[in-house]
Motif scaffolding. Structure first.
Motif, mmCIF file in Angstrom:
data_model
loop_
_atom_site.group_PDB
_atom_site.id
_atom_site.type_symbol
_atom_site.label_atom_id
_atom_site.label_comp_id
_atom_site.label_asym_id
_atom_site.label_seq_id
_atom_site.Cartn_x
_atom_site.Cartn_y
_atom_site.Cartn_z
ATOM 1 N N LEU A 41 0.835 -1.197 0.000
ATOM 2 C CA LEU A 41 0.000 0.000 0.000
ATOM 3 C C LEU A 41 0.873 1.251 0.000
ATOM 4 C CD1 LEU A 41 -2.816 -0.845 2.587
ATOM 5 C CD2 LEU A 41 -2.560 -1.545 0.200
ATOM 6 N N PHE A 77 0.186 5.546 0.754
ATOM 7 C CA PHE A 77 -0.771 6.295 1.554
ATOM 8 C C PHE A 77 -0.880 7.697 0.979
ATOM 9 C CE2 PHE A 77 1.321 2.947 3.822
ATOM 10 C CZ PHE A 77 0.249 2.225 4.314
ATOM 11 N N PRO A 85 -6.786 8.230 4.648
ATOM 12 C CA PRO A 85 -6.244 8.576 3.331
ATOM 13 C C PRO A 85 -6.579 7.476 2.331
ATOM 14 C CG PRO A 85 -4.524 7.655 4.705
ATOM 15 C CD PRO A 85 -5.744 7.770 5.576
ATOM 16 N N GLN A 112 -5.566 4.487 0.126
ATOM 17 C CA GLN A 112 -4.483 3.530 0.362
ATOM 18 C C GLN A 112 -4.433 2.520 -0.771
ATOM 19 O OE1 GLN A 112 -4.449 2.234 4.637
ATOM 20 N NE2 GLN A 112 -6.034 3.755 4.858
#
Lengths: 837, 379
Positions: free
Chosen positions: A590, A592, A623, A625
């Motif tokens: 991920l 961010f 946020p 992701q």
């Protein structure tokens, strides 16, 4: 919680043969995490006896003062003659009672004692310090001087309780009551099925109006306050050896008698206590919330600026203690070497404070004390009076004090807590038929009162604030019946659907990259501005908008990654530095990406399902992701060897990696030249896929900018690609349609097209494909050529075109016509000229 | 050449005399035998079987014979030609075999030469072991659930019955995310309500909110706690979480599921042990151990055979588990009167460490290709 086994035996008649290890196993099975069993005095062997110093001769001429002593050890040495001993310590005098170890003994640490020559004399043994006996630090760092009442020749191993076992228990937050001997003893008694001698069962005088005045202005923060006064304390009275030893074994340092007693009673009963020097308390004791900014110097000498939520103990002057956490310096019990008059009168406080309030205060002031640790986890409110009584009793007994008749006790009304539970609930939770009788018996062992038949009404004991729900009671029954006796059954979930498309895609991508020679790295997602600068990101680059941590591991890297490249390039550099130079790495994970529109996450209730809007509200606090994949390469992609030359890793490998990622999703990538940090402006490809008919940016690939390579100390010509898998997932377009396979012969036509050097090959290819029409089966660029023959600034692209019809053999004319129309469209769109035409 | 139907004596046709035909045949045999390679044999073939070869010419003469003589001469010539072509074929294959043997010897290579033109890649063992664990449950019918790593505190703590200010909330050293005030400034302290998830358990809550019971999910993923990296700690690590919520699930079901997992991953004779413990989101709660994968418990009380993996305890601590606390069900909209559930979770790094004898946590986080490459595609 450190529990000396000898102390535990005071409350439970354990079989004499039970070792610390045995008790450990029993306690573990009922749910106490006994981490270690410490063997105190392991290997200790006598003779070790009480001696009386008869003579001291100071020996001169040595670097440090040395004493030659004779010590009366009674008949312990077999002769009854004074024992001659050389000693380097000085904190004892003629007539003092000391601990003497005689030749033949072995001290902890395999230290064998024998008569030996030293400083011109023969020393027949040693006069012992606490360290030498493995007793831990008593603060004196010298010879143990015993109270005079101990007889010469007495066995000191037993007197000083030098051999013992100590169970060290990691008490979980729900088991606050096990931060006391009383609690551990209760569990031990239950585990062994033996009766418990409850140390809190004491005769306590009824409260009256003559006790020390106490005013509670916050009955929620403090629902119980007992105050007792003891006068006439002998200030020189010291804690007896047995108490000092128990405190030491439990991990606390003996300080002074009054303080030791309050600590001892806290260890015994779990009730934190505080003793105030009555002559230093000015007026009534109060309990209230602090006023914002009020100051208090705590016992550790720190000046605390108080918060309006802090609960404080006060007198007429203001705060004299941080309730349930730490006392104030201004009412401290004075010890012998202090500046104040010795304490002869104390007020003993045994109070009960709100767990959350104490927890917040302890956290706010970063001050975790033995008291706060207990209050946070829940202290038995019913034990306060007994604890005060026990403290008073010990002060009277050991300090020669007199208990005043006044007993202050302020209590907020308390209803006993009851829980209704079907009698078969534990059976249902466990999957075992315990039966009502067992359930009731086990709950009674825990200290509950139980009524009812099928529906039980269970009154929980005051020391178990953690018991609130039927499942809490079920756990008590099941753990006492033994988790080890639970059967093993398998539930049958509904038939599953396996992995989702997304999950299978992610796995496939990992396998495809590994299959192509890339090695997966899993790097930390922490980054700082430095690496974003090194990557050459512009000031307004979106990747500079990061999620920041309040408490990062390193202040240099306080943010979360917005791109996988920093971590992956770090791994590349690390490998390169360790001597692996031909490298191909990948990572998926991920990133961010705050949008800047995140809203604060509210604290939703937990007594009901949040509404969909509330859940959406929480998600809006987070946020974006998205999951990404990235590769980095350096050195040789194909190694040189006996087979021939190798090939270096290039921008094209990076682009190909991105293409093969997309290919796993059955998605074609459109490549365009781009200028995008951290890539080389002339060697950077923007990669697009089609999402719902629209071309969507999927990522970038190419060679890194030379400045970036230099700034990050990477190998020359390091290449990288980074793509967003969440975009790829949206580009997946249903199930693949199988191609129709024509078995008619193929007609091959090669063309070489000359175009201007800046015409992208992708444009030429697109035009050729479109122009060639349906008969084109495949097209492949097999050569790119530049040179004088084709004109300055031009390039020649050589394509092999394969034509085939589904239903017939193509004639040469048909194939040529298709080729010509392909070339014509390429000429029209890109200015391509057929070479040699 | 004789003209047809002319009166003649067959004996007078030289070429068809038996001894002549034998001679032609034997000459062909000799020529084939003398041919030392396939080229020479090809020449001999033309000379002795071609259109102008003696036997072919003799064959043509047969037509000129009177009918009563044709059969006998035809038979004689035919046999001879048959024998010749058989001899040719035999010699042909003999020579081919010789040639093949020679050529293949010449083409021999050193097959022990190494070939590492494009060295193999590999997936990280943490990834593959996570998949392997998840697949045990996928095979049983569980689904794999995922969730965000930057997570709302409500999901990470509150919904899981971590009461604010309860010591349990401090058991996990949490990374707090900075919030932003409406004017774009960072907020003070840890009040944004957003954290890096400290465990995979928030996915439990999300799964219950997204699905209707029965819910059977496993949640593998990355989690964060504020530990400094050293040989046994890392601030970023991986967990796998399991959640089952259905009617009538019991602790025995939990035990059975754990036993099944360790048997699937470590062998049929493996088993687990539960010890009472405390976790806010389960009640009852337990710590789960499995029989030591290395010594199988044989190091216990056996100082001659100490086991480094389990410290001669015979058991390896796996993680935490228990029956889903009814409060968690309530917070996630599941009726605790009707449904019960169990859950467990454990660290993947630890499992990799003891399953593959990894001694230093740092080897798993640094991305050194020498560590990862041997693990290949699957684990």
């Amino acid at each position: 919680m450190r529990v000396p086994l000898s102390w535990l035996r005071e409350y439970v008649d354990l079989p004499a043969t039970e070792t610390g290890r045995d008790v450990q196993a029993k306690l573990v099975s009922v749910g106490l995490e006994v981490e270690t069993v410490e063997q105190i005095g392991a290997g200790l062997k006598g003779p070790l006896v009480v001696g009386k110093v008869l003579t001291i001769e100071e020996l001169e001429g040595f670097k440090k003062p040395i004493r030659f002593c004779t010590v009366d050890v009674g008949s312990a040495n077999g002769t009854g003659e004074p024992q001659e001993i050389v000693c380097g310590a000085r904190n004892f005098s003629v007539g003092d009672k000391v601990v003497v170890v005689l030749p033949g003994a072995v001290l902890p640490g395999d230290f064998a004692i024998a008569a030996r020559k030293t400083y011109g004399k023969t020393s027949h043994g040693m006069i012992c310090s606490t360290d030498e006996l493995g007793m831990g630090d008593d603060g004196t760092h010298g010879i143990i001087v015993l109270p005079p009442e101990h007889e010469v020749g007495t066995d000191a191993i037993e007197l000083l309780q030098l051999v013992d076992e100590v169970l060290d228990i990691a008490v979980t937050p729900d088991r606050g009551y096990c931060l006391s001997m009383r609690g551990v003893a209760r569990e031990t008694a239950t585990a062994y099925g033996l009766p418990l001698r409850d140390p809190a069962l004491l005769d306590v005088p009824a409260p009256n109006a003559y006790g020390y005045p106490v005013q509670i202005s916050d009955p929620i923060g403090c629902d119980r306050f007992t105050a007792r006064t003891v006068t006439g304390l002998q200030p020189e009275a010291r804690s007896p050896i047995w108490m000092q030893r128990r405190l030491q074994k439990a991990g606390m340092r003996p300080i002074s008698l009054a303080v030791d007693i309050t600590n001892y009673v806290m260890l015994e009963l779990g009730q934190p206590l505080h003793a105030y020097d009555r002559n230093r308390v000015d007026g009534p004791i109060g309990v209230r919330r602090a006023t914002q900014g009020e100051k208090l110097t705590t016992l550790d000498g720190t000046v605390r600026v108080l918060d309006a939520e802090d609960l404080v103990i006060t007198d007429n002057r203001g705060p004299i203690g941080l309730a349930g956490v730490m006392g104030g310096a201004n009412t401290e019990i004075a010890d012998a070497d202090g500046e104040h008059a010795l304490t002869t009168e104390v007020v003993v406080e045994a109070a009960h404070f709100d767990a959350i309030s104490i927890a917040r205060t302890a956290r706010r002031h970063k001050l975790s004390s033995e008291a706060s640790k207990r209050f946070e986890r829940g202290v038995d409110p019913q034990a306060a009076a007994a604890a005060a009584q026990r403290t008073v009793d010990l002060l009277v007994l050991l300090a020669g004090g007199t208990a005043e008749a006044g007993v202050t006790e302020i209590t907020a009304p308390h209803a006993p807590r009851t829980i209704a539970m079907p009698a078969n609930h534990p059976d249902k939770v466990a999957g075992v038929e315990y039966g009502r009788e067992t359930v009731v018996r086990r709950l009674q062992e825990v200290g509950c009162d139980v009524y009812g038949q099928d529906e039980l009404i269970v009154t929980v004991p005051s020391w178990r604030p953690d018991l609130n729900e039927p499942n809490d009671l079920a756990e008590e029954v099941i753990r006492l019946e033994g988790y080890e006796n639970l059967p093993s059954t398998l539930p049958t979930p509904p038939s599953g659907r396996g992995l989702t498309d997304r999950q299978r895609l992610h796995r496939r991508i990992g396998r495809a990259l590994a299959g192509a020679g890339y090695v997966e790295a899993l790097s930390y997602p922490f980054i700082g501005d430095a690496v974003l600068d090194q990557l050459g990101l512009e000031a307004d680059d979106d990747r500079r908008r990061t999620v920041k941590l309040v408490n990062p591991i390193s202040d240099e890297e306080p943010a979360l990654r917005t791109t996988l490249l920093p971590g992956l390039l770090g791994a590349l550099r690390r490998n390169d530095g360790r001597g692996s130079h031909d490298l191909a790495l990948f990572e998926t994970g991920l990133v961010f990406r705050p949008t800047g529109e995140e809203t604060p996450a509210v604290r939703l209730p937990v007594d009901r399902r949040p509404t969909d809007e509330e859940i959406a509200g929480l998600d809006a606090a987070l946020p974006r992701q998205p999951r990404r994949a990235a590769v980095v390469l350096a050195g040789a992609r194909e190694q040189a060897g006996w087979w021939g030359k190798g090939t270096p890793a290039t921008w094209a490998d990076a682009v190909e990696a991105a293409r093969s990622i997309a290919a796993e999703a059955g998605v074609e990538v459109t490549v365009r030249a781009d200028q995008h940090a951290p890539w080389h402006p002339g060697r950077c490809a923007a990669l697009y896929v089609t999402v719902n008919g629209e071309e969507t940016l999927f990522g970038h690939a190419g060679e890194l900018h030379p400045r970036v390579i230099k700034a990050l100390h990477l190998p020359e010509r390091t290449c990288a690609a980074e793509v967003e898998l969440d975009v790829l997932e949206q580009a997946v377009d249903g199930a693949l349609q199988a191609p129709r396979i024509s078995t008619f012969p193929v007609a091959t036509q090669d063309v070489a097209l000359v175009v201007a050097g800046d015409v992208p090959a992708a444009d030429v290819e697109r035009a050729l494909r479109e122009g060639a029409g349906e008969l084109l089966e495949s097209l492949r660029l097999f050569d790119v050529f530049t040179g004088e023959q084709i004109g300055e600034g031009n390039k020649s692209l050589a394509y092999a075109l394969r034509f085939r019809a589904p239903d017939r053999t193509l004639t040469v004319d048909e194939a040529s016509a298709a080729r010509d129309s392909a070339v014509a469209l390429a000429a029209e769109r890109t200015g391509a000229v057929l070479r040699g035409a | 050449m004789s003209a047809p139907n002319k009166s003649y004596d067959p004996v007078e046709v030289e070429a068809l005399k038996p001894e002549e035909i034998e001679r032609m045949r034997d000459e062909a045999f000799a020529a084939f035998a003398a041919a030392g390679d396939l080229d020479a044999l090809a020449q001999a073939k033309t000379a002795h079987t071609g259109g102008t070869s003696p036997l072919s010419l003799a064959n043509r003469e047969i037509g000129a014979l009177p009918p009563q003589a044709k059969a006998e001469a035809g038979k004689r010539v035919g046999q001879a030609r048959g024998a010749v072509s058989k001899a040719l074929a035999a010699r042909q294959s003999e020579l081919e075999a010789e040639r093949d043997a020679r050529v293949l010897v010449e083409e021999a290579v050193d097959v022990t030469l190494p070939y590492d033109r494009v060295p193999a890649g590999a997936r990280h063992p943490l990834t593959t072991i996570m998949e392997r664990v998840a697949d045990v449950f996928v095979a049983m019918g569980y689904e794999i659930a995922e969730g965000p790593e930057v997570e709302a505190e409500w999901f990470n703590f509150d919904a899981l019955n971590f009461v604010p200010d309860h010591p349990a909330r401090q058991m996990q050293d949490t990374f707090f995310v900075q919030g932003t005030t409406p004017d774009g400034k960072a907020t003070e302290g840890d009040e944004s309500g957003v954290v890096l998830r400290t465990h995979t358990s928030p996915v439990q809550a999300r799964s219950l909110l997204e699905r209707k019971p029965p819910v059977y999910v496993v949640c593998p993923g990355r989690v964060y706690r504020t530990d400094e990296l050293d040989a046994t700690h890392t601030p970023v690590f991986h967990q796998i979480e399991l959640l089952a919520v259905d009617e009538g699930l019991t602790m025995a079901d939990l035990k059975g599921t754990l036993d099944h997992m360790v048997q699937a991953l470590f062998g049929p004779d493996m088993k687990t042990r539960l010890r009472p413990n405390f976790f806010p989101f389960t009640e009852p709660s337990a710590e789960m151990d499995m029989v030591c994968y290395v010594c199988r418990g044989e190091s216990v009380g056996n100082p001659d055979r100490p086991c480094r993996t389990c410290g001669s305890e015979g058991w390896i601590e796996l993680g935490g588990c228990g029956m889903v606390n009814p409060k968690v069900l309530t917070a996630c909209g599941v009726d605790p009167q009707k449904y019960s559930g169990f859950a467990f979770g454990f660290g993947i790094e630890r499992m990799l460490m003891f399953r593959h004898n990894v001694e230093d946590m740092r080897d798993m986080v640094e991305g050194d290709v020498r560590f990862t490459r041997p693990f290949g595609m699957e684990i």
